[in-house]
Write a protein that holds these residues in place. Structure first.
Motif, PDB file in Angstrom:
ATOM      1  N   ASP A 168       0.916  -1.321  -0.093  1.00 29.40           N
ATOM      2  CA  ASP A 168      -0.020   0.068   0.038  1.00 29.40           C
ATOM      3  C   ASP A 168       1.005   1.297  -0.170  1.00 29.40           C
ATOM      4  O   ASP A 168       1.506   1.440   0.999  1.00 29.40           O
ATOM      5  N   THR A 169       1.157   2.029  -1.208  1.00 28.54           N
ATOM      6  CA  THR A 169       1.884   3.073  -1.456  1.00 28.54           C
ATOM      7  C   THR A 169       1.816   4.108  -0.133  1.00 28.54           C
ATOM      8  O   THR A 169       2.759   4.778   0.264  1.00 28.54           O
ATOM      9  N   TYR A 170       0.466   4.241   0.351  1.00 29.77           N
ATOM     10  CA  TYR A 170       0.446   5.206   1.692  1.00 29.77           C
ATOM     11  C   TYR A 170       1.422   5.050   2.806  1.00 29.77           C
ATOM     12  O   TYR A 170       1.659   6.125   3.471  1.00 29.77           O
ATOM     13  N   HIS A 171       1.326   3.566   3.065  1.00 30.10           N
ATOM     14  CA  HIS A 171       2.040   3.140   4.325  1.00 30.10           C
ATOM     15  C   HIS A 171       3.402   3.153   4.053  1.00 30.10           C
ATOM     16  O   HIS A 171       3.909   2.824   5.207  1.00 30.10           O
ATOM     17  N   VAL A 172       3.978   2.658   2.942  1.00 26.85           N
ATOM     18  CA  VAL A 172       5.316   2.200   2.694  1.00 26.85           C
ATOM     19  C   VAL A 172       6.152   3.051   1.877  1.00 26.85           C
ATOM     20  O   VAL A 172       7.317   2.964   1.754  1.00 26.85           O
ATOM     21  N   TRP A 173       5.591   4.169   1.404  1.00 30.67           N
ATOM     22  CA  TRP A 173       6.386   5.082   0.403  1.00 30.67           C
ATOM     23  C   TRP A 173       7.530   5.577   0.944  1.00 30.67           C
ATOM     24  O   TRP A 173       8.802   6.017   0.465  1.00 30.67           O
ATOM     25  N   TRP A 174       7.607   5.822   2.265  1.00 34.89           N
ATOM     26  CA  TRP A 174       8.889   6.413   3.166  1.00 34.89           C
ATOM     27  C   TRP A 174       9.936   5.412   3.217  1.00 34.89           C
ATOM     28  O   TRP A 174      11.109   5.927   3.616  1.00 34.89           O
ATOM     29  N   ASP A 175       9.706   4.312   3.213  1.00 38.45           N
ATOM     30  CA  ASP A 175      10.844   3.213   3.439  1.00 38.45           C
ATOM     31  C   ASP A 175      11.818   3.049   2.471  1.00 38.45           C
ATOM     32  O   ASP A 175      11.439   2.572   1.438  1.00 38.45           O
ATOM     33  N   ASP A 176      13.143   3.570   2.807  1.00 36.27           N
ATOM     34  CA  ASP A 176      14.206   3.171   1.813  1.00 36.27           C
ATOM     35  C   ASP A 176      14.454   1.792   1.153  1.00 36.27           C
ATOM     36  O   ASP A 176      14.988   1.317   0.339  1.00 36.27           O
ATOM     37  N   ALA A 177      13.947   0.963   2.080  1.00 34.97           N
ATOM     38  CA  ALA A 177      14.096  -0.550   2.144  1.00 34.97           C
ATOM     39  C   ALA A 177      12.811  -1.218   1.059  1.00 34.97           C
ATOM     40  O   ALA A 177      12.939  -2.365   0.602  1.00 34.97           O
ATOM     41  N   VAL A 178      12.225  -0.379   0.818  1.00 31.16           N
ATOM     42  CA  VAL A 178      10.913  -0.927   0.043  1.00 31.16           C
ATOM     43  C   VAL A 178      11.203  -1.448  -0.883  1.00 31.16           C
ATOM     44  O   VAL A 178      10.293  -2.414  -1.616  1.00 31.16           O
ATOM     45  N   TRP A 179      12.154  -1.023  -1.777  1.00 28.32           N
ATOM     46  CA  TRP A 179      12.235  -1.495  -3.222  1.00 28.32           C
ATOM     47  C   TRP A 179      12.626  -2.940  -3.215  1.00 28.32           C
ATOM     48  O   TRP A 179      12.271  -3.848  -3.817  1.00 28.32           O
ATOM     49  N   ALA A 180      13.797  -3.102  -2.170  1.00 27.83           N
ATOM     50  CA  ALA A 180      14.191  -4.499  -2.348  1.00 27.83           C
ATOM     51  C   ALA A 180      13.315  -5.519  -1.628  1.00 27.83           C
ATOM     52  O   ALA A 180      13.152  -6.678  -2.142  1.00 27.83           O
TER      53      ALA A 180
END
Length: 267
Positions: A168-180
């Motif tokens: 959910d983009t609203y909840h995880v957009w801030w996380d620099d590890a999200v792409w991995a």
């Protein structure tokens, strides 16, 4: 356009028959539904309504809240409701800390145990449990699962057919590890649901209602869609926006704006 799905939270207050008819008229083929409105209308009636209109239910929200009394029976009912609707995924919001507790590690461990208790029922029903991480500001009272990595760690002991995750983009957009972590989720076949909403500032007093339609905020929404695609996800893209101002507007107008934002900023 074929992947667009309207989550009914975006048009809260739009009666289910009108929502279904409005989506069908706009050429939208998918809807994400919430248990409250489905239960009020009747699960079997809702399934027939959606099916007769040529739509599919892309997810059912929500189960979880594993710190509450009766969570096991309630989540089993939620799985059965998802199966009756033909929804492939049941979105789970884990719940926050138990009353009087400060032990977030224990609360998270309990979520993992709860998933294990539900896995046999989910497998029998053909419904994937979709663990949704929420922004860390909701950790105390709403969801102790705060990152996609944490959600995947909780899912990992169980078959991917039974337990996946929500991006959910609203909840995880801030996380620099999200792409991995998106790549990790895709490699394991665990992306059960992909939802988009924008982050709008300043945040309102009711933070939960501070989301925006695609294009209204600062999130790289297309980058997220490209990332889940690259990870092998080819399923629906649900627009799910909690915004009190939107809820005051006609549902058909909100749907049109959501679709335009999706086509411009996500697709």
């Amino acid at each position: 356009m074929k992947r667009f799905s309207l989550n009914s939270a975006t048009t809260k207050g739009w009666p289910l028959p009108e929502l279904v008819a409005g989506c069908a008229a706009a050429g939208v083929t998918g809807v994400g539904l919430w248990r409250e409105e489905v239960q009020e209308y009747g699960v079997r009636r809702a399934a027939a309504l959606v099916g007769d209109a040529g739509l599919t239910v892309t997810s059912l929200c929500r189960g979880g809240f594993f710190q509450q009394d009766g969570w096991l029976d309630d989540n089993r009912r939620a799985i059965d409701e998802a199966a009756a609707l033909g929804a492939p995924a049941l979105v789970l919001v884990s719940g926050g800390l138990p009353p009087g507790s400060r032990d977030v590690d224990a609360a998270r461990a309990h979520v993992g145990d709860a998933l294990g208790a539900l896995v046999p029922h989910a497998l029998d029903a053909g419904v994937q449990l979709a663990v949704e991480p929420l922004h860390p500001m909701f950790c105390s009272d709403r969801c102790v699962v705060a990152t996609l990595g944490q959600a995947l760690d909780l899912a990992e002991p169980y078959p991917a057919a039974a337990v996946g995750v929500v991006v959910d983009t609203y909840h995880v957009w801030w996380d620099d590890a999200v792409w991995a972590q998106i790549a990790r989720a895709g490699a394991a076949g665990r992306i059960a649901c992909f939802q988009v909403a924008d982050w709008v500032t300043p945040l309102p007093a009711g933070v939960l209602l501070g989301r925006g339609l695609p294009g209204a905020g600062c999130v790289e929404l297309r980058r997220f869609r490209e990332a889940v695609d690259a990870a092998g996800y080819a399923g629906p893209v649900e627009v799910e926006v909690f915004d009190a101002a939107l809820w005051e507007r006609p549902g058909a107008d909100v749907l049109a704006e959501a679709l335009a934002g999706y086509l411009t900023h996500v697709a």
